[in-house]
Design a protein around this motif. Sequence first.
Motif, PDB file in Angstrom:
ATOM      1  N   ALA A 160       0.833  -1.210   0.000  1.00 43.44           N
ATOM      2  CA  ALA A 160       0.000   0.000   0.000  1.00 43.44           C
ATOM      3  C   ALA A 160       0.863   1.254   0.000  1.00 43.44           C
ATOM      4  CB  ALA A 160      -0.920  -0.002   1.219  1.00 43.44           C
ATOM      5  N   ASP A 161       0.382   2.284  -0.686  1.00 42.62           N
ATOM      6  CA  ASP A 161       1.064   3.575  -0.706  1.00 42.62           C
ATOM      7  C   ASP A 161       0.755   4.378   0.554  1.00 42.62           C
ATOM      8  OD1 ASP A 161       2.134   3.222  -3.346  1.00 42.62           O
ATOM      9  OD2 ASP A 161       0.099   3.567  -4.094  1.00 42.62           O
ATOM     10  N   ARG A 162      -0.441   4.174   1.099  1.00 43.32           N
ATOM     11  CA  ARG A 162      -0.867   4.883   2.313  1.00 43.32           C
ATOM     12  C   ARG A 162      -1.580   3.904   3.224  1.00 43.32           C
ATOM     13  NH1 ARG A 162      -4.770   8.309  -0.227  1.00 43.32           N
ATOM     14  NH2 ARG A 162      -4.621   6.762  -1.835  1.00 43.32           N
ATOM     15  N   ARG A 163      -1.432   4.117   4.538  1.00 41.10           N
ATOM     16  CA  ARG A 163      -2.028   3.204   5.522  1.00 41.10           C
ATOM     17  C   ARG A 163      -2.559   3.954   6.724  1.00 41.10           C
ATOM     18  NH1 ARG A 163       2.827   2.048   4.174  1.00 41.10           N
ATOM     19  NH2 ARG A 163       3.312   0.182   3.030  1.00 41.10           N
ATOM     20  N   ASP A 164      -3.666   3.478   7.248  1.00 40.65           N
ATOM     21  CA  ASP A 164      -4.180   3.902   8.544  1.00 40.65           C
ATOM     22  C   ASP A 164      -4.535   2.599   9.246  1.00 40.65           C
ATOM     23  OD1 ASP A 164      -5.339   5.050  10.752  1.00 40.65           O
ATOM     24  OD2 ASP A 164      -6.980   6.018   9.675  1.00 40.65           O
ATOM     25  N   ILE A 165      -3.671   2.147  10.157  1.00 43.19           N
ATOM     26  CA  ILE A 165      -3.805   0.828  10.776  1.00 43.19           C
ATOM     27  C   ILE A 165      -3.867   0.971  12.288  1.00 43.19           C
ATOM     28  CG2 ILE A 165      -2.645  -1.386  11.143  1.00 43.19           C
ATOM     29  CD1 ILE A 165      -1.467  -1.106   8.340  1.00 43.19           C
ATOM     30  N   HIS A 166      -4.808   0.247  12.901  1.00 42.69           N
ATOM     31  CA  HIS A 166      -4.945   0.262  14.360  1.00 42.69           C
ATOM     32  C   HIS A 166      -5.008  -1.171  14.863  1.00 42.69           C
ATOM     33  CE1 HIS A 166      -5.781   4.577  14.410  1.00 42.69           C
ATOM     34  NE2 HIS A 166      -6.420   4.347  13.278  1.00 42.69           N
ATOM     35  N   ARG A 167      -4.390  -1.387  16.009  1.00 42.02           N
ATOM     36  CA  ARG A 167      -4.394  -2.702  16.645  1.00 42.02           C
ATOM     37  C   ARG A 167      -4.880  -2.567  18.079  1.00 42.02           C
ATOM     38  NH1 ARG A 167      -1.361  -5.999  13.384  1.00 42.02           N
ATOM     39  NH2 ARG A 167       0.009  -4.910  11.953  1.00 42.02           N
ATOM     40  N   THR A 168      -5.532  -3.598  18.564  1.00 37.41           N
ATOM     41  CA  THR A 168      -5.933  -3.682  19.958  1.00 37.41           C
ATOM     42  C   THR A 168      -5.339  -4.967  20.506  1.00 37.41           C
ATOM     43  OG1 THR A 168      -7.998  -2.511  19.515  1.00 37.41           O
ATOM     44  CG2 THR A 168      -7.881  -3.770  21.552  1.00 37.41           C
ATOM     45  N   ALA A 209      -8.186  -1.123   9.558  1.00 38.26           N
ATOM     46  CA  ALA A 209      -7.172  -0.765   8.559  1.00 38.26           C
ATOM     47  C   ALA A 209      -7.826  -0.118   7.361  1.00 38.26           C
ATOM     48  CB  ALA A 209      -6.395  -2.000   8.119  1.00 38.26           C
ATOM     49  N   ILE A 210      -7.199   0.929   6.880  1.00 40.07           N
ATOM     50  CA  ILE A 210      -7.564   1.521   5.605  1.00 40.07           C
ATOM     51  C   ILE A 210      -6.272   1.614   4.804  1.00 40.07           C
ATOM     52  CG2 ILE A 210      -8.495   3.512   4.386  1.00 40.07           C
ATOM     53  CD1 ILE A 210     -10.177   4.116   6.817  1.00 40.07           C
ATOM     54  N   LEU A 211      -6.259   0.943   3.667  1.00 36.48           N
ATOM     55  CA  LEU A 211      -5.070   0.894   2.826  1.00 36.48           C
ATOM     56  C   LEU A 211      -5.365   1.596   1.511  1.00 36.48           C
ATOM     57  CD1 LEU A 211      -4.245  -2.896   3.316  1.00 36.48           C
ATOM     58  CD2 LEU A 211      -3.480  -0.964   4.705  1.00 36.48           C
ATOM     59  N   GLY A 212      -4.472   2.468   1.103  1.00 34.12           N
ATOM     60  CA  GLY A 212      -4.631   3.193  -0.154  1.00 34.12           C
ATOM     61  C   GLY A 212      -3.612   2.746  -1.178  1.00 34.12           C
ATOM     62  N   PHE A 213      -4.083   2.457  -2.372  1.00 33.04           N
ATOM     63  CA  PHE A 213      -3.228   2.043  -3.483  1.00 33.04           C
ATOM     64  C   PHE A 213      -3.485   3.021  -4.619  1.00 33.04           C
ATOM     65  CE2 PHE A 213      -4.663  -1.577  -1.055  1.00 33.04           C
ATOM     66  CZ  PHE A 213      -3.498  -2.275  -0.792  1.00 33.04           C
ATOM     67  N   CYS A 241      -7.852   6.284  -7.151  1.00 28.76           N
ATOM     68  CA  CYS A 241      -7.290   5.651  -5.961  1.00 28.76           C
ATOM     69  C   CYS A 241      -8.063   4.368  -5.695  1.00 28.76           C
ATOM     70  CB  CYS A 241      -7.434   6.617  -4.782  1.00 28.76           C
ATOM     71  SG  CYS A 241      -6.840   5.940  -3.226  1.00 28.76           S
ATOM     72  N   ARG A 242      -7.387   3.384  -5.153  1.00 35.38           N
ATOM     73  CA  ARG A 242      -8.042   2.154  -4.719  1.00 35.38           C
ATOM     74  C   ARG A 242      -7.896   2.079  -3.210  1.00 35.38           C
ATOM     75  NH1 ARG A 242      -5.783  -2.753  -6.663  1.00 35.38           N
ATOM     76  NH2 ARG A 242      -3.766  -1.823  -6.334  1.00 35.38           N
ATOM     77  N   LEU A 243      -8.989   1.781  -2.518  1.00 33.63           N
ATOM     78  CA  LEU A 243      -8.956   1.677  -1.065  1.00 33.63           C
ATOM     79  C   LEU A 243      -9.465   0.314  -0.629  1.00 33.63           C
ATOM     80  CD1 LEU A 243     -10.460   5.108   0.070  1.00 33.63           C
ATOM     81  CD2 LEU A 243      -8.064   4.439   0.057  1.00 33.63           C
TER      82      LEU A 243
END
Length: 154
Positions: A88-96, A103-107, A113-115
Amino acid sequence: MKKLLVFLLAVSFIVPTFAQSGLETLKSSQWFNKKGEAGLQNYSLSEVSSAKAIADYHLTYYRCAKMSAPVETLKAMVADIEQDAQGADRRDIHRTEGMLDFAILGFDAKDSCRLLCFQCRPAEKGRMSVVLLYMEGNVPLDSMSPYMKLEKVY
């Protein structure tokens, strides 16, 4: 008139093939085709490809899978998503507690854009409610975080 009808019919078969090509390049694409799979419950798949339905969101393709999955199945899904995250070119990742739960992944593609968006929450004992969303278009990554955090899962 007959030639126009044949042309429109041919285009209607070709366009969906191209629309799905971005999704098929992702490891996690297999989770959009699991209806009836053992272990998955309440599986629902919505797919929107009509211009009218998605024009307001500036999308060209949208697919959403919602399901209730056992923890073991979720681990396999998370492994696929984490593999996709590497490309992925961009990421918004959270873990517990070490487990991926959002997770939101941008390509980035040439013209759009592909998400890939993922969210899971605890459900009944031993199961997780999961939302997996894929879209193509001109959607900024940061606009999806509030949407996914509000997305209802079972």
